[in-house]
Motif scaffolding. Structure first.
Motif, PDB file in Angstrom:
ATOM      1  N   LEU A 260      37.319  50.568  35.996  1.00 40.54           N
ATOM      2  CA  LEU A 260      37.754  51.426  37.393  1.00 40.54           C
ATOM      3  C   LEU A 260      38.667  50.782  38.121  1.00 40.54           C
ATOM      4  O   LEU A 260      38.215  49.705  38.597  1.00 40.54           O
ATOM      5  N   ARG A 261      39.984  51.176  38.278  1.00 35.30           N
ATOM      6  CA  ARG A 261      40.808  50.623  38.846  1.00 35.30           C
ATOM      7  C   ARG A 261      40.357  50.736  40.607  1.00 35.30           C
ATOM      8  O   ARG A 261      40.099  52.030  40.973  1.00 35.30           O
ATOM      9  N   THR A 262      40.148  49.472  41.302  1.00 42.55           N
ATOM     10  CA  THR A 262      39.779  49.840  42.566  1.00 42.55           C
ATOM     11  C   THR A 262      40.897  49.720  43.698  1.00 42.55           C
ATOM     12  O   THR A 262      40.690  50.086  44.633  1.00 42.55           O
ATOM     13  N   HIS A 263      42.310  49.421  43.231  1.00 39.85           N
ATOM     14  CA  HIS A 263      43.442  49.621  44.038  1.00 39.85           C
ATOM     15  C   HIS A 263      44.428  49.982  43.063  1.00 39.85           C
ATOM     16  O   HIS A 263      44.654  49.548  42.012  1.00 39.85           O
ATOM     17  N   ALA A 264      45.645  50.711  43.722  1.00 38.39           N
ATOM     18  CA  ALA A 264      46.689  50.926  42.924  1.00 38.39           C
ATOM     19  C   ALA A 264      47.342  49.900  42.107  1.00 38.39           C
ATOM     20  O   ALA A 264      47.903  50.069  41.208  1.00 38.39           O
ATOM     21  N   ARG A 265      47.282  48.969  42.688  1.00 33.94           N
ATOM     22  CA  ARG A 265      48.121  47.527  42.024  1.00 33.94           C
ATOM     23  C   ARG A 265      47.392  46.918  40.981  1.00 33.94           C
ATOM     24  O   ARG A 265      47.806  46.242  40.398  1.00 33.94           O
ATOM     25  N   ARG A 266      46.145  47.452  40.793  1.00 31.39           N
ATOM     26  CA  ARG A 266      45.257  46.635  39.750  1.00 31.39           C
ATOM     27  C   ARG A 266      45.636  47.181  38.342  1.00 31.39           C
ATOM     28  O   ARG A 266      45.379  48.204  38.075  1.00 31.39           O
ATOM     29  N   HIS A 267      45.979  46.131  37.482  1.00 31.62           N
ATOM     30  CA  HIS A 267      46.398  46.736  36.212  1.00 31.62           C
ATOM     31  C   HIS A 267      45.462  45.748  35.156  1.00 31.62           C
ATOM     32  O   HIS A 267      45.863  45.984  33.718  1.00 31.62           O
ATOM     33  N   TRP A 268      44.597  44.847  35.563  1.00 28.55           N
ATOM     34  CA  TRP A 268      43.656  44.187  34.838  1.00 28.55           C
ATOM     35  C   TRP A 268      42.440  44.278  34.956  1.00 28.55           C
ATOM     36  O   TRP A 268      41.932  44.551  35.836  1.00 28.55           O
ATOM     37  N   CYS A 269      41.786  44.093  33.849  1.00 26.32           N
ATOM     38  CA  CYS A 269      40.249  44.135  34.066  1.00 26.32           C
ATOM     39  C   CYS A 269      39.501  42.992  34.689  1.00 26.32           C
ATOM     40  O   CYS A 269      38.435  43.295  35.195  1.00 26.32           O
ATOM     41  N   SER A 270      40.119  41.847  34.625  1.00 20.45           N
ATOM     42  CA  SER A 270      39.689  40.740  35.233  1.00 20.45           C
ATOM     43  C   SER A 270      40.780  39.773  35.925  1.00 20.45           C
ATOM     44  O   SER A 270      41.898  39.902  35.676  1.00 20.45           O
ATOM     45  N   THR A 271      40.389  38.746  36.695  1.00 19.69           N
ATOM     46  CA  THR A 271      41.318  37.829  37.335  1.00 19.69           C
ATOM     47  C   THR A 271      41.900  37.072  36.090  1.00 19.69           C
ATOM     48  O   THR A 271      43.078  36.701  35.978  1.00 19.69           O
TER      49      THR A 271
END
Length: 195
Positions: free
Chosen positions: A163-174
Protein backbone atom coordinates in the motif's frame (compact mmCIF):
# COMPACT_ATOMS: atom_id res chain seq x y z
CA UNK A 1 14.21 -12.41 12.21
CA UNK A 2 16.50 -13.25 9.34
CA UNK A 3 18.42 -10.09 8.40
CA UNK A 4 18.45 -11.09 4.73
CA UNK A 5 14.67 -10.80 4.56
CA UNK A 6 13.16 -7.44 3.73
CA UNK A 7 10.82 -5.80 6.24
CA UNK A 8 7.09 -6.30 5.95
CA UNK A 9 5.48 -4.35 3.13
CA UNK A 10 3.54 -1.20 3.98
CA UNK A 11 -0.04 -2.24 4.70
CA UNK A 12 0.75 -5.82 5.75
CA UNK A 13 0.12 -5.11 9.43
CA UNK A 14 -3.42 -3.94 8.67
CA UNK A 15 -4.19 -6.34 5.82
CA UNK A 16 -3.56 -10.07 6.30
CA UNK A 17 -4.11 -10.56 2.56
CA UNK A 18 -1.07 -8.37 1.77
CA UNK A 19 0.89 -10.15 4.48
CA UNK A 20 -0.02 -13.54 2.99
CA UNK A 21 0.91 -12.72 -0.60
CA UNK A 22 4.19 -11.31 0.72
CA UNK A 23 5.21 -14.74 2.03
CA UNK A 24 6.46 -15.67 -1.46
CA UNK A 25 8.56 -13.07 -3.23
CA UNK A 26 11.43 -12.53 -5.64
CA UNK A 27 14.88 -11.39 -4.57
CA UNK A 28 17.84 -10.16 -6.62
CA UNK A 29 19.25 -12.91 -8.79
CA UNK A 30 15.80 -14.11 -9.90
CA UNK A 31 15.46 -16.31 -6.84
CA UNK A 32 12.29 -16.72 -4.80
CA UNK A 33 11.92 -16.71 -1.03
CA UNK A 34 9.21 -18.98 0.38
CA UNK A 35 8.31 -18.15 3.97
CA UNK A 36 5.58 -20.82 4.20
CA UNK A 37 7.74 -23.82 3.36
CA UNK A 38 5.70 -26.33 5.36
CA UNK A 39 3.01 -26.81 8.00
CA UNK A 40 5.25 -25.62 10.87
CA UNK A 41 6.13 -22.32 9.17
CA UNK A 42 2.51 -21.87 8.07
CA UNK A 43 1.24 -22.47 11.59
CA UNK A 44 3.75 -19.98 13.00
CA UNK A 45 2.74 -17.38 10.40
CA UNK A 46 -0.97 -17.80 11.21
CA UNK A 47 -0.29 -17.60 14.96
CA UNK A 48 1.93 -14.50 14.50
CA UNK A 49 -0.88 -12.79 12.59
CA UNK A 50 -3.52 -13.64 15.21
CA UNK A 51 -5.47 -15.86 12.81
CA UNK A 52 -5.32 -19.10 14.84
CA UNK A 53 -4.78 -19.88 18.54
CA UNK A 54 -1.22 -20.35 19.84
CA UNK A 55 -1.67 -24.10 20.35
CA UNK A 56 -2.67 -24.78 16.72
CA UNK A 57 -0.79 -27.50 14.81
CA UNK A 58 -1.65 -27.59 11.11
CA UNK A 59 -1.26 -30.58 8.81
CA UNK A 60 0.11 -30.69 5.25
CA UNK A 61 -3.32 -30.33 3.64
CA UNK A 62 -3.97 -27.11 5.62
CA UNK A 63 -0.62 -25.75 4.50
CA UNK A 64 -1.53 -26.59 0.89
CA UNK A 65 -4.93 -24.90 1.22
CA UNK A 66 -3.38 -21.68 2.51
CA UNK A 67 -0.65 -21.55 -0.14
CA UNK A 68 -3.30 -22.18 -2.81
CA UNK A 69 -5.27 -19.22 -1.45
CA UNK A 70 -2.06 -17.16 -1.55
CA UNK A 71 -1.65 -17.95 -5.27
CA UNK A 72 -5.28 -17.08 -5.95
CA UNK A 73 -5.03 -13.77 -4.09
CA UNK A 74 -1.79 -12.92 -5.88
CA UNK A 75 -3.61 -13.49 -9.18
CA UNK A 76 -6.36 -11.07 -8.12
CA UNK A 77 -3.89 -8.41 -6.93
CA UNK A 78 -1.84 -8.77 -10.14
CA UNK A 79 -5.00 -8.46 -12.26
CA UNK A 80 -5.99 -5.33 -10.33
CA UNK A 81 -2.56 -3.75 -10.76
CA UNK A 82 -2.51 -4.56 -14.49
CA UNK A 83 -6.08 -3.34 -15.00
CA UNK A 84 -7.07 -6.79 -16.31
CA UNK A 85 -10.04 -9.05 -15.72
CA UNK A 86 -9.14 -11.85 -13.30
CA UNK A 87 -9.74 -15.49 -14.12
CA UNK A 88 -13.40 -16.24 -13.27
CA UNK A 89 -12.52 -19.57 -11.62
CA UNK A 90 -9.95 -17.93 -9.33
CA UNK A 91 -12.47 -15.25 -8.37
CA UNK A 92 -15.09 -17.93 -7.62
CA UNK A 93 -12.62 -19.87 -5.44
CA UNK A 94 -11.69 -16.77 -3.43
CA UNK A 95 -15.40 -16.01 -2.94
CA UNK A 96 -15.88 -19.61 -1.78
CA UNK A 97 -13.10 -19.05 0.78
CA UNK A 98 -14.88 -15.92 2.04
CA UNK A 99 -18.05 -17.97 2.58
CA UNK A 100 -16.32 -21.02 4.18
CA UNK A 101 -17.32 -20.13 7.70
CA UNK A 102 -20.16 -18.13 9.23
CA UNK A 103 -19.33 -14.46 9.58
CA UNK A 104 -21.99 -13.84 12.24
CA UNK A 105 -20.58 -13.18 15.68
CA UNK A 106 -22.03 -15.12 18.59
CA UNK A 107 -22.23 -14.04 22.20
CA UNK A 108 -20.16 -15.89 24.81
CA UNK A 109 -19.57 -15.32 28.50
CA UNK A 110 -16.14 -15.89 29.98
CA UNK A 111 -15.97 -16.06 33.77
CA UNK A 112 -14.00 -13.11 35.11
CA UNK A 113 -14.10 -11.31 31.74
CA UNK A 114 -17.79 -11.04 30.95
CA UNK A 115 -19.51 -11.08 27.60
CA UNK A 116 -17.70 -11.07 24.29
CA UNK A 117 -18.64 -11.48 20.63
CA UNK A 118 -16.74 -14.21 18.81
CA UNK A 119 -16.90 -16.06 15.53
CA UNK A 120 -17.74 -19.61 16.51
CA UNK A 121 -16.12 -22.37 14.50
CA UNK A 122 -15.06 -25.92 15.24
CA UNK A 123 -11.39 -26.55 15.93
CA UNK A 124 -11.33 -28.63 12.75
CA UNK A 125 -12.06 -25.48 10.74
CA UNK A 126 -9.25 -23.26 12.03
CA UNK A 127 -7.52 -22.93 8.68
CA UNK A 128 -10.83 -22.36 6.88
CA UNK A 129 -11.68 -19.60 9.33
CA UNK A 130 -8.26 -17.99 8.82
CA UNK A 131 -8.63 -18.29 5.05
CA UNK A 132 -12.08 -16.69 5.21
CA UNK A 133 -10.70 -13.73 7.17
CA UNK A 134 -7.79 -13.31 4.75
CA UNK A 135 -10.01 -13.63 1.66
CA UNK A 136 -12.53 -11.19 3.13
CA UNK A 137 -9.71 -8.73 3.80
CA UNK A 138 -8.55 -9.04 0.18
CA UNK A 139 -12.10 -8.46 -1.07
CA UNK A 140 -12.45 -5.35 1.10
CA UNK A 141 -9.03 -4.06 0.03
CA UNK A 142 -9.51 -4.66 -3.71
CA UNK A 143 -13.02 -3.19 -3.73
CA UNK A 144 -12.44 -0.39 -1.21
CA UNK A 145 -10.97 3.09 -1.09
CA UNK A 146 -7.40 1.80 -0.64
CA UNK A 147 -7.44 -0.16 -3.93
CA UNK A 148 -5.97 2.83 -5.78
CA UNK A 149 -3.02 2.87 -3.36
CA UNK A 150 -1.94 -0.68 -4.15
CA UNK A 151 1.33 -0.85 -6.04
CA UNK A 152 3.94 -3.39 -7.06
CA UNK A 153 7.48 -2.57 -5.96
CA UNK A 154 9.36 -0.55 -8.56
CA UNK A 155 12.67 -2.33 -7.94
CA UNK A 156 13.39 -4.54 -10.98
CA UNK A 157 14.22 -7.59 -8.88
CA UNK A 158 11.25 -7.32 -6.48
CA UNK A 159 7.64 -8.33 -7.08
CA UNK A 160 6.05 -7.51 -3.71
CA UNK A 161 2.73 -5.65 -3.56
CA UNK A 162 2.25 -2.90 -0.99
CA UNK A 163 0.00 0.00 0.00
CA UNK A 164 1.58 3.24 -1.16
CA UNK A 165 1.66 5.61 1.80
CA UNK A 166 2.43 8.70 -0.26
CA UNK A 167 2.50 9.55 -3.96
CA UNK A 168 6.28 9.46 -4.30
CA UNK A 169 6.72 5.99 -2.81
CA UNK A 170 7.47 3.38 -5.47
CA UNK A 171 9.29 0.72 -3.44
CA UNK A 172 8.10 -1.81 -0.90
CA UNK A 173 10.99 -1.04 1.44
CA UNK A 174 13.90 1.29 2.02
CA UNK A 175 16.15 -1.61 1.04
CA UNK A 176 14.61 -1.79 -2.46
CA UNK A 177 14.68 1.99 -2.84
CA UNK A 178 18.34 2.13 -1.80
CA UNK A 179 19.20 -0.66 -4.22
CA UNK A 180 17.53 1.19 -7.13
CA UNK A 181 19.19 4.50 -6.24
CA UNK A 182 22.60 2.81 -5.91
CA UNK A 183 22.19 1.15 -9.31
CA UNK A 184 21.27 4.50 -10.87
CA UNK A 185 24.27 6.22 -9.27
CA UNK A 186 26.58 3.43 -10.43
CA UNK A 187 25.22 3.60 -13.99
CA UNK A 188 25.58 7.40 -14.01
CA UNK A 189 29.17 7.17 -12.70
CA UNK A 190 30.04 4.46 -15.22
CA UNK A 191 28.57 6.53 -18.05
CA UNK A 192 30.55 9.60 -16.94
CA UNK A 193 33.82 7.63 -16.93
CA UNK A 194 33.21 6.15 -20.40
CA UNK A 195 32.21 9.48 -21.95
Amino acid sequence: MNNSLPPAVPGAAEHPSLALISTLFAVPGNDAVELLDGPIATTAWLVDHGLVPDDTRLQDYCHAKLTTLRSQLRHLFDAHLAGQTPDAQVLAEVNAAVRMVPQTLTLVHEPGRGFARVTGHPVTQLVEHAMARIADDAAALLAGEEAGSLEQCGAPSCDRVFLRTHARRHWCSTRCGDRVRAARAYAKKKQATTS
